[in-house]
Design a protein around this motif. Structure first.
Motif, PDB file in Angstrom:
ATOM      1  N   ASN A 220       0.833  -1.209   0.000  1.00 42.60           N
ATOM      2  CA  ASN A 220       0.000   0.000   0.000  1.00 42.60           C
ATOM      3  C   ASN A 220       0.867   1.259   0.000  1.00 42.60           C
ATOM      4  O   ASN A 220       0.587   2.242  -0.699  1.00 42.60           O
ATOM      5  CB  ASN A 220      -0.923  -0.019   1.224  1.00 42.60           C
ATOM      6  N   GLY A 221       1.936   1.232   0.796  1.00 44.66           N
ATOM      7  CA  GLY A 221       2.833   2.389   0.847  1.00 44.66           C
ATOM      8  C   GLY A 221       3.522   2.630  -0.492  1.00 44.66           C
ATOM      9  O   GLY A 221       3.697   3.777  -0.910  1.00 44.66           O
ATOM     10  N   GLU A 222       3.915   1.526  -1.169  1.00 43.02           N
ATOM     11  CA  GLU A 222       4.567   1.694  -2.465  1.00 43.02           C
ATOM     12  C   GLU A 222       3.597   2.234  -3.514  1.00 43.02           C
ATOM     13  O   GLU A 222       3.979   3.021  -4.383  1.00 43.02           O
ATOM     14  CB  GLU A 222       5.172   0.363  -2.938  1.00 43.02           C
ATOM     15  N   LEU A 223       2.314   1.810  -3.433  1.00 48.72           N
ATOM     16  CA  LEU A 223       1.310   2.366  -4.356  1.00 48.72           C
ATOM     17  C   LEU A 223       1.112   3.862  -4.085  1.00 48.72           C
ATOM     18  O   LEU A 223       0.980   4.663  -5.019  1.00 48.72           O
ATOM     19  CB  LEU A 223      -0.008   1.612  -4.216  1.00 48.72           C
TER      20      LEU A 223
ATOM     21  N   SER B  98      -9.495  -4.750  -8.045  1.00 43.73           N
ATOM     22  CA  SER B  98      -9.057  -3.379  -7.807  1.00 43.73           C
ATOM     23  C   SER B  98     -10.104  -2.370  -8.232  1.00 43.73           C
ATOM     24  O   SER B  98     -10.197  -1.277  -7.674  1.00 43.73           O
ATOM     25  CB  SER B  98      -7.746  -3.112  -8.563  1.00 43.73           C
ATOM     26  N   ILE B  99     -10.912  -2.742  -9.243  1.00 48.74           N
ATOM     27  CA  ILE B  99     -11.990  -1.838  -9.671  1.00 48.74           C
ATOM     28  C   ILE B  99     -13.111  -1.823  -8.642  1.00 48.74           C
ATOM     29  O   ILE B  99     -13.722  -0.792  -8.368  1.00 48.74           O
ATOM     30  CB  ILE B  99     -12.510  -2.265 -11.056  1.00 48.74           C
TER      31      ILE B  99
ATOM     32  N   ILE C  24       2.218 -11.123  -2.731  1.00 51.86           N
ATOM     33  CA  ILE C  24       0.998 -10.341  -2.493  1.00 51.86           C
ATOM     34  C   ILE C  24       1.033  -9.172  -3.467  1.00 51.86           C
ATOM     35  O   ILE C  24       2.033  -8.460  -3.545  1.00 51.86           O
ATOM     36  CB  ILE C  24       0.932  -9.803  -1.058  1.00 51.86           C
ATOM     37  N   SER C  25      -0.071  -9.002  -4.191  1.00 51.34           N
ATOM     38  CA  SER C  25      -0.138  -7.911  -5.168  1.00 51.34           C
ATOM     39  C   SER C  25      -1.374  -7.060  -4.922  1.00 51.34           C
ATOM     40  O   SER C  25      -2.386  -7.543  -4.419  1.00 51.34           O
ATOM     41  CB  SER C  25      -0.185  -8.468  -6.601  1.00 51.34           C
TER      42      SER C  25
ATOM     43  N   ASN D  39      -8.936  -1.193  -1.437  1.00 49.65           N
ATOM     44  CA  ASN D  39      -7.727  -1.880  -0.970  1.00 49.65           C
ATOM     45  C   ASN D  39      -7.911  -3.377  -1.208  1.00 49.65           C
ATOM     46  O   ASN D  39      -8.306  -4.121  -0.317  1.00 49.65           O
ATOM     47  CB  ASN D  39      -7.467  -1.588   0.508  1.00 49.65           C
ATOM     48  N   PHE D  40      -7.653  -3.811  -2.426  1.00 50.60           N
ATOM     49  CA  PHE D  40      -7.796  -5.219  -2.799  1.00 50.60           C
ATOM     50  C   PHE D  40      -6.415  -5.848  -2.888  1.00 50.60           C
ATOM     51  O   PHE D  40      -5.522  -5.335  -3.572  1.00 50.60           O
ATOM     52  CB  PHE D  40      -8.520  -5.333  -4.137  1.00 50.60           C
ATOM     53  N   TYR D  41      -6.215  -6.957  -2.169  1.00 50.73           N
ATOM     54  CA  TYR D  41      -4.935  -7.657  -2.191  1.00 50.73           C
ATOM     55  C   TYR D  41      -5.158  -9.079  -2.694  1.00 50.73           C
ATOM     56  O   TYR D  41      -6.141  -9.729  -2.329  1.00 50.73           O
ATOM     57  CB  TYR D  41      -4.320  -7.702  -0.787  1.00 50.73           C
TER      58      TYR D  41
END
Length: 807
Positions: free
Chosen positions: A62-65, A285-286, A309-310, A290-292
């Motif tokens: 999440n932080g990298e996004l 993601s749509i 994990i993506s 916060n979808f992992y």
């Protein structure tokens, strides 16, 4: 043989042996207990370890996004400054060039050539430079030089498709020192396409000319995209963590580690488990912020396969999914390290237990010798008690087994028995049967005949004869199950189902009222191992939709069944909201002592092409969407409008989703405060909802009651009937579930339960309402029992208007 040794002479030795055996058993139990506790401690620690590990990885992703999106903003701002400096410098050079040419021509006595010389110099000057175009115009909009328009063309009235005048806006905004202006300009001469651009324009001193240059938003965007692509290709983080980018059409844009897939469609690519992770990432993601996704990733460029994990987020202005992945391969070594520590602890505890056993066995021998003379009496009494207890337990076990595994109405094995039997079946064939139009049978003939139909259909199914051994079970409501253990092929199964379908096309005769009811059933069949209930259910729903007697499950049904149904009902509800066809119907509630209708329950309905649709068909689907809160608000608004000018009390159903949604809860309280009729409003909460969120529900009820509104618990008795929970909520009304009321005129068990609820309610000064009052005999029974209000088709069906009750 055993009785030979159980005599007065040997009882002391047996007592000693028993004591030692007990100590052994206790010691073994203690060792097992310690092992279990250690294992539980490990599992708890392991679960927390895994949770913390996964949470930390999610935070990294999440932080990298966040960082990716921040870098887009950073690159955009930085390049805006760079491009702005470029176009400003170009304009400043043109101003200086104009001054120089003008002075030169004046010395030569040729000032009239300024326009021509300037145009020639600008053409040479700007031929190879980017971004944007250099142009010079006079104060009235006439072109001195422009790459798209001839000299003398007047651009003052050039109009964009958005109604703006770009040249006019630039001239009005300009100053001596120059100014940046955001405008839209023709992409090329005689083109209908206009582009967004940022223009720097400045007045040329000593003339009425203005020099300008611009860069477009598309130029800025392309520069930022290239910088982001470079960052994705080069930046790594946290143990093989990396970025990747997917286009909204599913093609790969930047895929570090899998560069050969860039430019290709990714939606059909799966991992070793068959998970099409790119497709799921795009879809998830749509739908969610916060979808992992956990999946396996094969990096061909790096010759590596990792569990990762993506997560992705949509960059709307570019149509890109910006994604990040981190590896979780290091989780297994961490768990193995904790497991080694567990084994060491377990070994140490076992040694301590053995030492304790030796000490305990020595003490037991002395205690056993002391009590050996008194054991015979104790043994005799114990033997007699055990015989009586075993007899009672056998009788109780038989009774409980019958209750647990038998449907009380049809006498057939129930769902619990089916679940148990499935464990012993190697090749399960599960046939799920549903009585067609059973709801109409109940509504037309009543529940007594409905129950008769259920019994008769069960007997008919059980009588089906075939070479394959089959068991018949009663399932939920009007559903039955046939279970076979067979490896028959598809043709054999088709023949069997055709024979069964023909056998179950029959007529139920109810001789007492000379009623004949034609019965047909629809079947869904699963002949595959794993999730047989769900697969048979999917097949049955598809068979009902296609009006076929049976359908055998195959993998294509999953998407056809659920996806189409969800989309169809979402469209229907959305259309009903937009066209004002989502309305409340009102079911009357009568005072049991006077028979007078004093209240109404507001029930949501959809009017679609003249058909009245009940919420049972769409509400569970819509709860998954953002439309649900609009349904609640629409019912509340229309109900308050209906009852604003009369004295009736009206009730509105609320779900735990309504209470937990902050905007819906605030809307309810605001409506109550503004209405002036809050004291005539009752909000019904389901008994089975809100237990886990008790504090939130309790706080909301307190706020409701401050306005003067009342609170009821709906369907009470359908679940576990938590009386403590009920008393702490401080409710005003209990609505007793219809499953307890519909047969109360002859069902003694239902009468006992309802009497308990009424007694409890009276002690707390809570009013009671009987739902599902469908006959005169049921009405008389609930009135005799002391229930305050009655509701059901015998009192009145839900109606779109209360006009007939106002008089």
């Amino acid at each position: 043989m055993l009785g030979k040794y159980l005599n007065e002479n040997n009882i002391g030795r047996i007592s000693l042996m028993n004591m030692v055996l007990v100590i052994v058993i206790i010691t073994v139990a203690m060792i097992l207990f310690i092992a279990k506790q250690t294992r539980n401690e490990y599992e708890t620690e392991r679960s927390q370890l895994v949770k913390n590990y996964i949470d930390s990885k999610k935070q990294v992703v999440n932080g990298e996004l966040d960082r990716m999106f921040n870098m887009v903003d950073y690159y955009t701002g930085r390049n805006e400054e760079v491009l702005s400096d470029v176009v400003k410098n170009r304009v400043d050079k043109i101003v200086e060039l104009t001054r120089f040419i003008s002075e030169t021509l004046n010395r030569q006595g040729k000032p009239q050539l300024l326009k021509y010389e300037l145009a020639e110099y600008i053409t040479k000057y700007s031929s190879n430079e980017t971004p944007g175009n250099i142009y010079v115009i006079d104060s009235t909009g006439n072109v001195i030089y422009h790459p798209l328009f001839p000299r003398g063309t007047n651009l003052f009235n050039l109009k964009s498709p958005y109604g703006s005048y770009p040249i006019r806006s630039e001239l009005e905004a300009v100053s001596e020192k120059g100014k940046f202006v955001d405008t839209t300009m023709q992409f090329e001469k005689d083109s209908s396409r206009f582009i967004q651009q940022t223009t720097y324009i400045r007045k040329i001193p000593g003339t009425d000319w203005y020099a300008g240059a611009a860069y477009s938003s598309s130029e800025l965007k392309e520069v930022v995209k290239k910088q982001m692509m470079k960052r994705v290709e080069t930046v790594r983080f946290d143990n093989y963590g990396h970025y990747f980018i997917i286009n909204s059409d599913g093609t790969g844009i930047a895929l570090p580690g899998n560069s050969k897939q860039e430019g290709k469609l990714l939606t059909d690519i799966g991992d070793s488990a068959g998970v099409k992770f790119y497709k799921e990432l795009m879809s998830g993601s749509i739908k969610e912020n916060n979808f992992y996704l956990f999946h396996s990733q094969n990096y061909t460029d790096w010759n590596k396969v990792s569990q990762v994990i993506s997560s992705c987020r949509m960059m709307e202005q570019w149509g890109w999914l910006m994604c990040a992945s981190v590896s979780i391969d290091d989780l297994t070594p961490i768990i193995n390290e904790r497991n080694a520590a567990l084994n060491e602890k377990l070994s140490r505890n076992t040694r301590y237990s053995l030492i304790l056993f030796i000490i305990s066995a020595t003490l037991a021998a002395g205690i056993s010798w002391y009590f050996s003379r008194h054991v015979q009496l104790i043994f005799s009494k114990y033997k007699k008690d055990m015989e009586n207890r075993n007899k009672d337990l056998e009788e109780l076990n038989i009774e409980l087994t019958n209750q647990l595994y038998t449907d009380h109405l049809t006498g057939l094995p129930n769902r619990n028995k089916l679940v148990s039997d499935l464990n012993n079946v190697k090749n399960p064939i599960l046939i799920l049967l549903n009585i067609d139009s059973f709801k109409k049978i109940n509504e037309t003939y009543g529940f007594i005949i409905g129950d008769f139909v259920l019994i008769d259909v069960g007997e008919r199914i059980a009588s089906f004869s075939t070479d394959v051994h089959m068991e018949c079970y009663k399932f939920h409501g009007n559903e039955y199950v046939i279970l076979a253990d067979s490896d028959m092929d598809r043709e054999e199964l088709d023949r069997l189902l055709e024979k069964l379908s023909s056998h179950l096309d029959f007529t139920v005769k109810y001789d007492e009222l000379e009623i004949e009811i034609d019965i047909t059933l629809t079947a869904g069949v699963s002949a595959e191992k794993g999730n047989v209930f769900e697969k048979a259910g999917m097949a049955m729903r598809l068979a009902e939709k296609k009006k076929q007697p049976f359908i055998i499950y195959d993998s294509a049904i999953d998407m056809v069944d659920e996806y189409e149904k969800d989309i169809r009902w979402t469209k229907i509800v959305k259309r009903a909201l937009n066209e004002n066809n989502l309305v409340p119907f009102y079911q009357p509630i009568a005072n049991s002592r006077t028979g007078k209708v004093e209240k109404f329950e507001c029930l949501v309905r959809i009017i679609d092409n003249g058909e009245v649709i009940t919420p049972f068909q769409f509400l569970d689907i819509i709860k998954k969407t953002k439309l649900y809160q609009h349904i609640t608000k629409r019912v509340i608004t229309k109900s308050f409008e209906t009852f604003a000018d009369n004295n009736f009390i009206f009730t509105i159903n609320l779900s735990i989703e309504d209470i937990m949604d902050e905007t819906t809860a605030r809307f309810i309280l605001d409506t109550l405060h503004a209405s002036g009729i809050a004291e005539r409003v009752v909000f019904e909460l389901l008994e089975s909802e809100g237990i886990e969120s008790f504090a939130v529900v309790n706080d909301f009820i307190k706020e409701l009651k401050k306005t003067g509104a009342m609170v009821a618990i709906d369907d009470f008795g359908s679940g576990y009937s938590n009386f403590v929970y009920l008393s702490e909520l401080n409710v005003d009304i209990i609505k007793i579930d219809g499953s307890l009321i519909k047969n109360i005129d002859h069902d003694r068990q239902s009468q006992i339960i309802v009497e308990t609820i009424i007694k409890f309610a009276n002690q707390l000064n809570i009013r009671t309402v009987a739902e599902f009052v469908h006959s005169e005999s049921v009405r008389r029974k609930v009135i005799d029992m002391g229930i305050d209000y009655i509701q059901g088709y015998h009192v009145g069906k839900p109606t779109a208007s209360i006009k007939d009750y106002l008089n």
